[in-house]
Design an enzyme around this catalytic site. Structure first.
Site, PDB file in Angstrom:
ATOM      1  N   HIS A  80       0.832  -1.210   0.000  1.00 32.11           N
ATOM      2  CA  HIS A  80       0.000   0.000   0.000  1.00 32.11           C
ATOM      3  C   HIS A  80       0.867   1.260   0.000  1.00 32.11           C
ATOM      4  CE1 HIS A  80      -3.773   2.118   0.602  1.00 32.11           C
ATOM      5  NE2 HIS A  80      -3.102   2.946   1.374  1.00 32.11           N
ATOM      6  N   LYS A 122       1.836  -1.753   5.563  1.00 37.11           N
ATOM      7  CA  LYS A 122       2.658  -1.728   4.354  1.00 37.11           C
ATOM      8  C   LYS A 122       2.181  -2.741   3.314  1.00 37.11           C
ATOM      9  CE  LYS A 122       6.967   0.013   6.274  1.00 37.11           C
ATOM     10  NZ  LYS A 122       8.414  -0.247   6.391  1.00 37.11           N
ATOM     11  N   GLU A 123       1.137  -3.487   3.633  1.00 35.48           N
ATOM     12  CA  GLU A 123       0.648  -4.461   2.662  1.00 35.48           C
ATOM     13  C   GLU A 123      -0.741  -4.027   2.169  1.00 35.48           C
ATOM     14  OE1 GLU A 123       1.825  -8.569   3.700  1.00 35.48           O
ATOM     15  OE2 GLU A 123       3.007  -7.700   5.314  1.00 35.48           O
ATOM     16  N   MET A 124      -1.809  -4.580   2.752  1.00 37.12           N
ATOM     17  CA  MET A 124      -3.125  -4.207   2.249  1.00 37.12           C
ATOM     18  C   MET A 124      -3.751  -3.034   3.001  1.00 37.12           C
ATOM     19  SD  MET A 124      -4.332  -8.092   1.714  1.00 37.12           S
ATOM     20  CE  MET A 124      -4.882  -8.658   0.128  1.00 37.12           C
TER      21      MET A 124
END
Lengths: 334, 334
Positions: A80, A122-124
């Site tokens: 993200h 930092k991902e979804m």
């Protein structure tokens, strides 16, 4: 089992042309038989579902790309806001064989793992609450969850259970090495067999064994010499807080290793030969000859299996009431 | 054809229960018959190929997601470095029916279109030269290009030709409306048929006609009243530099419109009913009744066809020499 053992007694000593899985420290990966097809199909949709993410563009498949190697072939993933992830994305192929999930083993199984990236900033960068509400607002998902789990509301437990059921089907059987284990003596080259022998003799096999050729133990990265890396992960220590667990990571699978570069938890090494040499050096205190490295690499390439054939799911549309529309228009009842 | 016309004479006046495509300004979309399966398969791989992008994570499928609607369901796409694209990503489904590609029609066809996003800084941010070198370095791609195009080097012309051949297969036949056009009078509700009649009577059909229900002409966005938007695109003017082409855009297809929110070149409107009302107002100077809007929306939903069933391609691995490895290890010849 007994017949295999009996058969092995008949083989000439050193007759290393064929084998039976019962005798070897690496076991065959068998194709999975799907028991609950509806759950697996729902899980597949969710695996490809970008609405699990805040942006609406990141799905499980973004970092665990089933069209390539079950990973994204990057040192660390991009998530993200174009954030760089903290650690290399492991392949989802054969991940069900792992004793736990994530490099530090902080998730017990595939189901627990699936809950993590959804909320990781930092991902979804979403939340379980938002994801559940989003899915619950989509009639087709409502129907599919009902069909799979019976009554009751959609919740994150069901979401991750379905994703895990799909992921458990992502095995890669019928590698050349598996065929050889099953008795097809012609499928491996002399070089590959020599590589396997070296792999066992010098000690790689101590950690890389079992059906996934790894994934079944935690080991320190840098047993003999320290591994130099810019990556700040301390591995199992982050889970246990025990000093002895510093730089201890789950041993990665070597299945399909030729597809899953770059290597190690920091994704710092792109060449398989270099990865072999680094491992030999820091884990076993050995300097391999060029021939030994080359042989082991040839053996490792025999671990590339058949990747799953995935029919892309057709994701259900979001209903209009979920859209950020204005109140200007109110539609008449049907 | 003649028999259809003859049949229609036998229908009672106003007997609007079934029709033949020959009489209607919207025509049936037929399934495609694939002529060059090898080229389509190569094009499918390239469509899903993240190595077409600088980052290694963005493919054609990122913004034209075949698991959802052939688009990303965002106002404007997110590309390299999390950049926001300048305009709404149109669906790739049925895009072969468009008279030209992109909202401003600056690409003549699917092939010319495919070359654009690869080099766009806010999209894939790569270069044709890098992409060609990357693909040429992958033995399986070398073999597939050879099989499809015969001798000669891989070049961007072949890359985009293959992608276009795959995209040309992405049609969505057998919508309820198509079945109705073919004579199945029962498939549409009275409300949907009324919606279609209104759609024709008030003038939507003037631009949204043909097999794709659009895509076959350029029209000014805001014929009667200006369309207020923060989007800075001037449409066809950017291609022709003619003052009359300011705010002129390609008319989008209405096929699968219920799947492809948000709407318009700026992706500003999420509700289909609102989109219908805005169009009626700024293009036709009409204020629709709640019933008329609702009927038209019901008709538009009959344009949702069967999305293509896509078997996810298995992308070939990058060879080791392409990896950013060091020279420390040199492998012996096999």
């Amino acid at each position: 089992m007994k017949s295999f053992l009996f058969l092995s007694l008949l083989l000439p000593a050193g007759g290393f042309t064929a084998s039976s899985w019962a005798q070897e420290p690496i076991q065959v990966i068998e194709p999975v038989s799907i028991k609950n097809a509806a759950k697996v199909e729902l899980g597949k949709k969710l695996f490809f579902e970008p609405r699990l993410s805040k942006s609406g563009i990141i799905s499980c498949n973004s970092c665990h790309n089933l069209a390539s190697s079950g990973t994204d072939n990057l040192p660390t993933s991009i998530g993200h806001g174009w954030a760089e992830g903290p650690i290399n994305s492991p392949t989802v192929f054969n991940a069900g064989y792992n004793l736990a999930q994530f490099w530090d083993g902080r998730a017990a199984d595939l189901k627990e793992q699936a809950a993590g990236p959804i909320v990781a900033e930092k991902e979804m960068a979403s939340s379980h609450d938002i994801v559940v509400k989003t899915l619950a607002g989509i009639p087709q998902y409502q129907a599919e969850f009902m069909a799979v789990y019976g009554g009751g509301n959609i919740n994150i437990d069901k979401v991750t259970d379905a994703i895990a059921a799909f992921e458990a089907t992502l095995v890669t059987p019928n590698s050349d090495f598996d065929l050889w284990l099953k008795g097809d003596g012609d499928v491996l080259s002399a070089k590959q067999i020599r590589g396997y022998q070296t792999f066992k003799e010098i000690g790689c096999i101590a950690c890389h064994n079992g059906p996934a050729v790894g994934g079944n133990s935690y080991q320190k990265m840098g047993v003999v010499k320290p591994y130099l890396t810019k990556n700040t992960s301390l591995g199992r220590y982050q889970v246990t807080s025990r000093a002895a667990d510093k730089n201890v990571f789950k041993v990665p699978t070597l299945r399909n290793i030729e597809l899953t570069a770059p290597y190690f938890h920091d994704g710092a090494v792109w060449e398989l030969g270099e990865a072999v040499n680094v491992m030999a050096s820091i884990q076993l205190g050995r300097t391999l000859t060029v021939q030994q490295t080359s042989d082991i690499v040839a053996f490792l390439k025999s671990l590339t299996g058949e990747r799953p054939q995935i029919l892309l799911p057709l994701l259900p549309p979001s209903p209009e009431m979920m859209f950020k529309g204005t109140d200007e228009v109110r539609l008449a009842d049907e």
